[in-house]
Design a protein around this motif. Structure first.
Motif, PDB file in Angstrom:
ATOM      1  N   VAL A  97      78.544  -5.486  30.417  1.00 35.30           N
ATOM      2  CA  VAL A  97      79.340  -6.343  29.538  1.00 35.30           C
ATOM      3  C   VAL A  97      79.029  -7.804  29.847  1.00 35.30           C
ATOM      4  O   VAL A  97      78.917  -8.191  31.028  1.00 35.30           O
ATOM      5  CB  VAL A  97      80.853  -6.080  29.707  1.00 35.30           C
ATOM      6  CG1 VAL A  97      81.676  -7.075  28.901  1.00 35.30           C
ATOM      7  CG2 VAL A  97      81.194  -4.657  29.297  1.00 35.30           C
ATOM      8  N   MET A  99      80.165 -11.876  28.118  1.00 33.85           N
ATOM      9  CA  MET A  99      81.009 -12.587  27.164  1.00 33.85           C
ATOM     10  C   MET A  99      80.589 -14.053  27.126  1.00 33.85           C
ATOM     11  O   MET A  99      80.279 -14.643  28.171  1.00 33.85           O
ATOM     12  CB  MET A  99      82.491 -12.482  27.540  1.00 33.85           C
ATOM     13  CG  MET A  99      83.073 -11.088  27.469  1.00 33.85           C
ATOM     14  SD  MET A  99      84.887 -11.075  27.617  1.00 33.85           S
ATOM     15  CE  MET A  99      85.113 -11.935  29.165  1.00 33.85           C
ATOM     16  N   TYR A 119      81.767 -14.166  21.773  1.00 30.18           N
ATOM     17  CA  TYR A 119      80.750 -13.146  21.547  1.00 30.18           C
ATOM     18  C   TYR A 119      80.902 -12.094  22.640  1.00 30.18           C
ATOM     19  O   TYR A 119      80.788 -12.396  23.824  1.00 30.18           O
ATOM     20  CB  TYR A 119      79.338 -13.730  21.603  1.00 30.18           C
ATOM     21  CG  TYR A 119      79.013 -14.694  20.489  1.00 30.18           C
ATOM     22  CD1 TYR A 119      79.387 -14.423  19.179  1.00 30.18           C
ATOM     23  CD2 TYR A 119      78.326 -15.871  20.737  1.00 30.18           C
ATOM     24  CE1 TYR A 119      79.088 -15.297  18.148  1.00 30.18           C
ATOM     25  CE2 TYR A 119      78.019 -16.758  19.715  1.00 30.18           C
ATOM     26  CZ  TYR A 119      78.405 -16.468  18.427  1.00 30.18           C
ATOM     27  OH  TYR A 119      78.122 -17.328  17.408  1.00 30.18           O
ATOM     28  N   PHE A 120      81.157 -10.865  22.234  1.00 32.63           N
ATOM     29  CA  PHE A 120      81.350  -9.763  23.178  1.00 32.63           C
ATOM     30  C   PHE A 120      80.158  -8.823  23.064  1.00 32.63           C
ATOM     31  O   PHE A 120      79.898  -8.257  22.001  1.00 32.63           O
ATOM     32  CB  PHE A 120      82.649  -9.025  22.872  1.00 32.63           C
ATOM     33  CG  PHE A 120      82.961  -7.912  23.826  1.00 32.63           C
ATOM     34  CD1 PHE A 120      83.322  -8.185  25.128  1.00 32.63           C
ATOM     35  CD2 PHE A 120      82.884  -6.582  23.426  1.00 32.63           C
ATOM     36  CE1 PHE A 120      83.610  -7.159  26.012  1.00 32.63           C
ATOM     37  CE2 PHE A 120      83.165  -5.555  24.293  1.00 32.63           C
ATOM     38  CZ  PHE A 120      83.529  -5.847  25.595  1.00 32.63           C
ATOM     39  N   ARG A 121      79.405  -8.686  24.164  1.00 38.87           N
ATOM     40  CA  ARG A 121      78.172  -7.890  24.155  1.00 38.87           C
ATOM     41  C   ARG A 121      78.289  -6.736  25.139  1.00 38.87           C
ATOM     42  O   ARG A 121      78.782  -6.893  26.251  1.00 38.87           O
ATOM     43  CB  ARG A 121      76.965  -8.765  24.512  1.00 38.87           C
ATOM     44  CG  ARG A 121      76.794  -9.964  23.574  1.00 38.87           C
ATOM     45  CD  ARG A 121      75.530 -10.730  23.898  1.00 38.87           C
ATOM     46  NE  ARG A 121      75.327 -11.848  22.991  1.00 38.87           N
ATOM     47  CZ  ARG A 121      75.626 -13.112  23.270  1.00 38.87           C
ATOM     48  NH1 ARG A 121      76.145 -13.409  24.461  1.00 38.87           N
ATOM     49  NH2 ARG A 121      75.411 -14.068  22.399  1.00 38.87           N
ATOM     50  N   GLN A 122      77.778  -5.561  24.696  1.00 44.34           N
ATOM     51  CA  GLN A 122      77.772  -4.359  25.518  1.00 44.34           C
ATOM     52  C   GLN A 122      76.343  -3.814  25.600  1.00 44.34           C
ATOM     53  O   GLN A 122      75.620  -3.802  24.595  1.00 44.34           O
ATOM     54  CB  GLN A 122      78.706  -3.287  24.939  1.00 44.34           C
ATOM     55  CG  GLN A 122      80.160  -3.712  24.865  1.00 44.34           C
ATOM     56  CD  GLN A 122      81.037  -2.637  24.262  1.00 44.34           C
ATOM     57  OE1 GLN A 122      81.550  -1.763  24.958  1.00 44.34           O
ATOM     58  NE2 GLN A 122      81.205  -2.677  22.954  1.00 44.34           N
ATOM     59  N   SER A 186      76.363  -6.528  19.906  1.00 43.99           N
ATOM     60  CA  SER A 186      76.990  -7.834  20.000  1.00 43.99           C
ATOM     61  C   SER A 186      77.988  -7.982  18.857  1.00 43.99           C
ATOM     62  O   SER A 186      77.669  -7.699  17.700  1.00 43.99           O
ATOM     63  CB  SER A 186      75.943  -8.954  19.937  1.00 43.99           C
ATOM     64  OG  SER A 186      76.550 -10.221  20.014  1.00 43.99           O
ATOM     65  N   ILE A 213      89.082  -5.329  30.396  1.00 44.64           N
ATOM     66  CA  ILE A 213      88.240  -4.488  29.548  1.00 44.64           C
ATOM     67  C   ILE A 213      88.190  -3.098  30.173  1.00 44.64           C
ATOM     68  O   ILE A 213      87.958  -2.952  31.375  1.00 44.64           O
ATOM     69  CB  ILE A 213      86.819  -5.076  29.429  1.00 44.64           C
ATOM     70  CG1 ILE A 213      86.905  -6.515  28.909  1.00 44.64           C
ATOM     71  CG2 ILE A 213      85.948  -4.226  28.530  1.00 44.64           C
ATOM     72  CD1 ILE A 213      85.616  -7.280  29.087  1.00 44.64           C
ATOM     73  N   VAL A 234      79.946 -14.088  32.308  1.00 44.36           N
ATOM     74  CA  VAL A 234      80.937 -14.790  31.483  1.00 44.36           C
ATOM     75  C   VAL A 234      80.570 -16.261  31.442  1.00 44.36           C
ATOM     76  O   VAL A 234      80.439 -16.898  32.493  1.00 44.36           O
ATOM     77  CB  VAL A 234      82.365 -14.613  32.032  1.00 44.36           C
ATOM     78  CG1 VAL A 234      83.362 -15.381  31.177  1.00 44.36           C
ATOM     79  CG2 VAL A 234      82.731 -13.141  32.082  1.00 44.36           C
TER      80      VAL A 234
END
Length: 421
Positions: A97, A99, A119-122, A186, A213, A234
Motif C-alpha cells: 500500500v 498513499m 491517491y490510494f495505491r495497492q 490506483s 487500513i 506515505v
C-alpha cells in the motif's frame, strides 16, 4: 446516364489492391489497417477481419505491433474465477500500500473527524494474470471496467465515516498488469475519518489523527498488508494547508488486530497537526483582555456617578458572557476544562469583581453615612438632655433658696444670696 467514378473511391480501391498484393508476397501474416474517410461509400465493417487485425466475427481488436492486446486480456478470463484469491489454500497474498495525500480540507473539533483527498495505491501479485513478455510490452494498462473482471483485495478503512470515488470525467482509477502477474491498482479517494481529540490545552494543542487500513473478510492467513515503499510509502503534498492547523509530520505503523473472527493485518498512518494561535489571539484573547481593562475605568469615576459606573460594569459583564458563549458554541460539549475556559473565566471574574466593587463601595458608604447620622442624632439628643437637666437643677435650687430665707426678704436679695452661694 453515365456517372464518372469519384476520386476517393478510386483511391480506396488502389489501396486495397496494394494491400492484397503485399499479403500474397509476404511470408508472414500482415495486418492492414484502413482508414476510410467520411465521404467514402466503402463501409469499414465490410472489410475482412484478417485485414483489420480483428477477430473472425468482425470485431475490432487493439493491437501492439503484431500483438493482439484484446486477445491477451480475453485469455486471462479462460478458467479465471474472480471469487477466489490468488494462491488459494497456499501462501497469503501480500498487498503493498502507498498513499499520496493531495489535500486535507477540514479538521473538525465538533465532529471529531478530518477529511482528506488522496491517491490510494495497492500492489499484489496474481500469477493467473501473467503473460509472455515481448519487446516493448511488459505491462498492460487497462481502465476501470476491467477491475470488475479480476480479483481485488477487500480493503476498507477502519475509522472511516464517509468516503466516495471521483468520477469526473470518468472513474479516477486504473489497473496496470505486469507480465510477471504483478498488479497495480490506483484510486483517487476522498475520505472523512474519525479523529478523537484531546482539547484539554485548546487552543494551544496538537492533535494526532490516523487512518487504518485493513481487509474486511480475509484474515492474516489469506492477506497480509505492508507499506510497499517503506518509510516513503506515505507522502503529503507540499500544497497541503489548513486555516487553523499546520501539518507537523506523519508516521506509519503495521498492526496485528485481534478480533473475535480472527487476526487481521492492519496498516495505520498517523498525521500530526499543530494548531495555529493567530485566530484565537485576535478574536478571543486580545478582546477579552481589553474588556477587562475597560471595566477598570470605573475605578477612576466619581463614587457618586452611579449611572456611569453601573452601565460600564453591566456592559462589560454582558460582553464577556457573549464572548464565552460564542467560543464554546464552536466546540464540542465536553466535560473537562479547557485552557481557554480558564482564561475566559479569569477575565469574567475580574469584570464581575469590578461591578461588585462599586456595589460594595456604595453599600459601605451608605452604612458609614447612616452611622454618622446616628452618632450626630445621639449627640444632639445628649446635649438636649444635658441642657434640660441643667435647667431643672437651677429651678430646684431657686425653689430651695426661697423656702430657707423666708417670705419677708425681697426677691433681689434672695437672688444675691443664691449667686454668692
Amino acid at each position: 446516364m453515365m456517372v464518372s467514378p469519384r476520386i476517393e473511391d478510386t483511391f480506396v480501391k488502389v489501396i486495397f489492391g496494394w494491400g492484397i498484393l503485399a499479403a500474397m508476397f509476404t511470408s508472414g501474416p500482415v495486418k492492414v489497417n484502413v482508414f476510410v474517410g467520411a465521404n467514402s461509400k466503402t463501409n469499414s465493417t465490410s472489410n475482412p477481419w484478417w485485414l483489420s487485425g480483428g477477430t473472425s466475427n468482425n470485431e475490432p481488436a487493439a493491437g501492439f505491433g503484431d500483438v493482439n492486446i484484446s486477445a491477451i486480456l480475453n485469455s486471462f478470463q479462460m478458467g479465471y474465477d474472480k471469487r477466489v484469491r490468488p494462491n488459494y489454500g497456499g501462501q497469503a497474498v501480500t498487498v503493498g500500500v502507498t498513499m499520496f495525500v493531495l489535500s486535507i480540507s477540514e479538521l473538525s473539533e465538533v465532529g471529531m473527524d478530518f477529511t482528506l483527498d488522496m491517491y490510494f495505491r495497492q500492489f499484489w501479485q496474481d500469477p493467473r494474470l501473467s503473460f509472455e513478455r515481448r519487446p516493448g510490452l511488459d505491462k498492460l494498462v487497462v481502465g476501470a471496467e476491467y477491475i470488475k473482471l479480476i480479483w481485488v483485495p477487500d480493503t476498507f478503512f477502519v475509522n472511516e465515516k464517509t468516503a466516495y470515488f471521483h468520477d469526473a470525467t470518468t472513474d479516477n482509477q486504473f489497473v496496470r498488469i505486469f507480465h510477471t502477474g504483478d498488479i497495480l491498482r490506483s484510486i483517487r479517494l476522498t475520505i472523512t475519518a474519525s479523529c478523537p481529540m484531546d482539547l484539554q490545552y485548546f487552543p494551544m494543542d496538537s492533535q494526532l489523527c490516523y487512518i487504518e487500513i485493513e481487509s474486511f473478510g480475509y484474515t492474516m492467513s489469506d492477506i497480509r498488508y505492508k507499506w510497499n515503499d517503506g518509510l516513503n510509502s506515505v507522502q503529503v503534498s507540499g500544497d497541503v494547508s489548513l486555516p487553523q492547523f499546520k501539518v507537523l509530520g506523519h508516521r506509519q505503523k503495521t498492526i496485528e488486530a485481534s478480533l473475535s473472527t480472527g487476526n487481521y493485518s492492519r496498516l495505520a498512518c498517523e498525521i500530526q497537526f499543530v494548531r495555529s494561535m493567530g485566530y484565537y489571539l485576535i478574536q478571543i484573547y486580545i478582546p477579552s483582555s481589553l474588556i477587562v481593562v475597560i471595566s477598570w475605568v470605573s475605578f477612576w469615576l466619581n463614587r457618586g456617578a452611579t449611572p456611569a459606573r453601573v452601565g460600564l460594569g453591566v456592559t462589560t459583564v454582558l460582553t464577556m458572557t457573549t464572548l464565552i458563549s460564542s467560543t464554546n458554541s464552536a466546540l464540542p460539549k465536553i466535560s473537562y476544562v479547557k485552557s481557554i475556559d480558564v482564561y475566559l473565566a479569569a477575565c469574567f471574574f475580574m469584570v464581575f469583581a469590578s461591578l461588585l466593587e462599586y456595589a460594595s463601595v456604595g453599600y459601605m458608604a451608605k452604612r458609614i453615612q447612616m452611622r454618622k447620622n446616628r452618632f450626630l442624632a445621639i449627640q444632639k439628643m445628649a446635649e438636649q438632655k444635658k441642657n434640660e437637666a441643667l435647667h431643672a437643677s437651677n429651678a430646684n435650687i431657686n425653689d430651695a433658696t426661697n423656702l430657707d430665707l423666708g417670705p419677708g426678704l425681697p426677691k433681689q436679695t434672695v437672688s444675691l444670696f443664691c449667686t454668692l452661694g
